[in-house]
Design an enzyme around this catalytic site. Structure first.
Site, PDB file in Angstrom:
ATOM      1  N   LEU A 175       0.805  -1.225   0.000  1.00  0.00           N
ATOM      2  CA  LEU A 175       0.000   0.000   0.000  1.00  0.00           C
ATOM      3  C   LEU A 175       0.837   1.273   0.000  1.00  0.00           C
ATOM      4  CD1 LEU A 175      -2.832  -1.066   2.462  1.00  0.00           C
ATOM      5  CD2 LEU A 175      -2.638  -1.466   0.000  1.00  0.00           C
ATOM      6  N   CYS A 278      14.832  -4.857 -29.154  1.00  0.00           N
ATOM      7  CA  CYS A 278      13.934  -5.258 -28.077  1.00  0.00           C
ATOM      8  C   CYS A 278      14.688  -5.196 -26.746  1.00  0.00           C
ATOM      9  CB  CYS A 278      13.381  -6.657 -28.334  1.00  0.00           C
ATOM     10  SG  CYS A 278      14.600  -7.991 -28.168  1.00  0.00           S
ATOM     11  N   CYS A 295      12.208  -5.095  -5.028  1.00  0.00           N
ATOM     12  CA  CYS A 295      11.769  -4.057  -4.087  1.00  0.00           C
ATOM     13  C   CYS A 295      11.649  -4.606  -2.666  1.00  0.00           C
ATOM     14  CB  CYS A 295      10.442  -3.473  -4.531  1.00  0.00           C
ATOM     15  SG  CYS A 295      10.542  -2.512  -6.061  1.00  0.00           S
ATOM     16  N   CYS A 352      20.583 -10.771 -31.660  1.00  0.00           N
ATOM     17  CA  CYS A 352      19.658 -10.906 -30.526  1.00  0.00           C
ATOM     18  C   CYS A 352      18.871 -12.202 -30.655  1.00  0.00           C
ATOM     19  CB  CYS A 352      18.697  -9.722 -30.486  1.00  0.00           C
ATOM     20  SG  CYS A 352      17.388  -9.884 -29.258  1.00  0.00           S
TER      21      CYS A 352
END
Length: 375
Positions: A175, A278, A295, A352
């Site tokens: 939150l 990309c 995080c 790639c």
């Protein structure tokens, strides 16, 4: 010089008699209805090339706007250019309608025109652009810190369909930054909480809530049919999955990532013959496990996902509308502590494993296979 004005009823009589009446409001304003027999032309277009609409200086013509303010000034300017028989409708379209004079029908429902009135005033958006947004579908991988501002602003802007892909549930620690959710949503599936919040904001929005983890078995099916895919993920495996699926499907990917006080935004759409690559052209393979903390391990300033997410939403709207210069071939890096924005030019890697000339099968590339494992 004072601009001559005619009351709407007299202006209507002259218009019926063949005098040209120009509605100089913007396209979005005119979509709500015009004085009958009026010709629509934006005021800046009229003033830039008056001869296109007033072929002779001596021609009589009326100008009408919303309230009469814009046309009074325009009449003064046109008369200074030699158009001496131009006049303004007193009170504009509002007074015309209050007088009971005939109007053309509105092109869209009044709530649509009122809700998006500020978009409709923008020449780069207008009525056609707003209709394009309404017809668009965007897939959002992740309904957390980045997904929250992206979803809120796309819904508010009038994007017609959002597909939310997230297998997680709302936790109290979310939150601090995941503004789609609230205390009452703790324990709920994020896609359900997000859907309810978005429908309060935009009741006509079509939300497809997919409480699933993006993986190698469902990525193409979940992402196909969308105009843009937005990367709101928080782990490398899912990010590579979304990138590779977008390359296969030919869908632009709006990338975003945050870490503590820093973030980045980019647009990846390696079409044939373009110099744009990309995400794998930038980062060919994920970092080793544990090298880059997420995080939950490193922390993040709560407002930073909002900043990066709003930039992602901006890029998404630009792609949907076909306006501006999207961040193709550019990585925008943000340092919130120093409030610095750096643009890093990107190229395309011809080798790639996702968008290069040869396929991953031909290379037997192990990293592309590894990115197919569930996040």
């Amino acid at each position: 010089m004072q601009a001559p004005e005619l009351p709407p009823d007299e202006a209507w009589l002259r218009t019926r008699a063949g005098v040209r009446l120009l509605d100089v409001r913007g396209e979005g304003e005119r979509a709500a209805g015009m004085a009958e027999l009026a010709i629509g032309v934006a005021l800046d277009e009229l003033l830039a090339a008056p001869a296109r609409w007033l072929p002779e200086p001596g021609i009589e013509a009326g100008l009408i706007c919303a309230s009469g303010a814009r046309t009074r000034d325009a009449v003064v300017r046109l008369r200074a250019l030699g158009y001496t028989r131009v006049w303004s409708v007193a009170g504009g379209t509002r007074q015309w309608e209050r007088s009971g004079l005939p109007m053309t029908p509105a092109q869209e429902p009044s709530d649509f025109l009122e809700r998006y009135s500020r978009h409709l005033l923008l020449p780069e958006v207008g009525l056609d652009g707003q209709r394009r947004l309404r017809a668009s579908r965007v897939a959002l991988v992740g309904a957390g810190g980045l997904g929250s501002p992206v979803a809120l602003y796309l819904a508010a802007a009038g994007v017609g369909g959002l597909t939310l892909i997230d297998h997680d549930q709302v936790d109290r620690s979310n939150l601090q930054r995941q503004v789609l959710h609230g205390e009452v949503d703790i324990g709920r599936r994020k896609v359900d909480s997000a859907r309810d919040r978005l429908l309060v904001l935009s009741p006509d929005l079509h939300v497809e809530a997919c409480a699933a983890r993006l993986d190698a078995t469902n990525a193409d099916a979940l992402l196909s049919g969308h105009a843009v895919v937005v990367d709101g993920t928080d782990n490398f495996h899912t990010r590579y999955l979304a990138n590779d699926a977008c390359v296969r499907l030919g869908i632009p990917l709006v990338h975003g990532a945050v870490d503590r006080f820093r973030g980045q935004v980019g647009v990846f759409h390696p079409g044939p013959g373009t110099p744009h690559g990309c995400y794998r052209c930038l980062f060919p393979q994920p970092p080793p496990p544990g090298l880059t903390p997420n995080c939950a391990e490193a922390g993040v300033l709560g407002v930073l996902p909002g900043l990066i997410g709003m930039l992602q939403a901006t890029e998404t709207l630009k792609l949907l509308l076909g306006i501006g210069t999207p961040l193709l071939g550019t990585l925008l890096c943000v340092d919130a502590l120093g409030m610095r924005f750096d643009r890093v030019p990107l190229g395309r890697d011809p080798d790639c494993p996702a968008c290069g000339g040869r396929t991953a099968v031909e290379r037997k590339d192990p990293h592309l296979a590894d990115a197919g494992s569930p996040a």
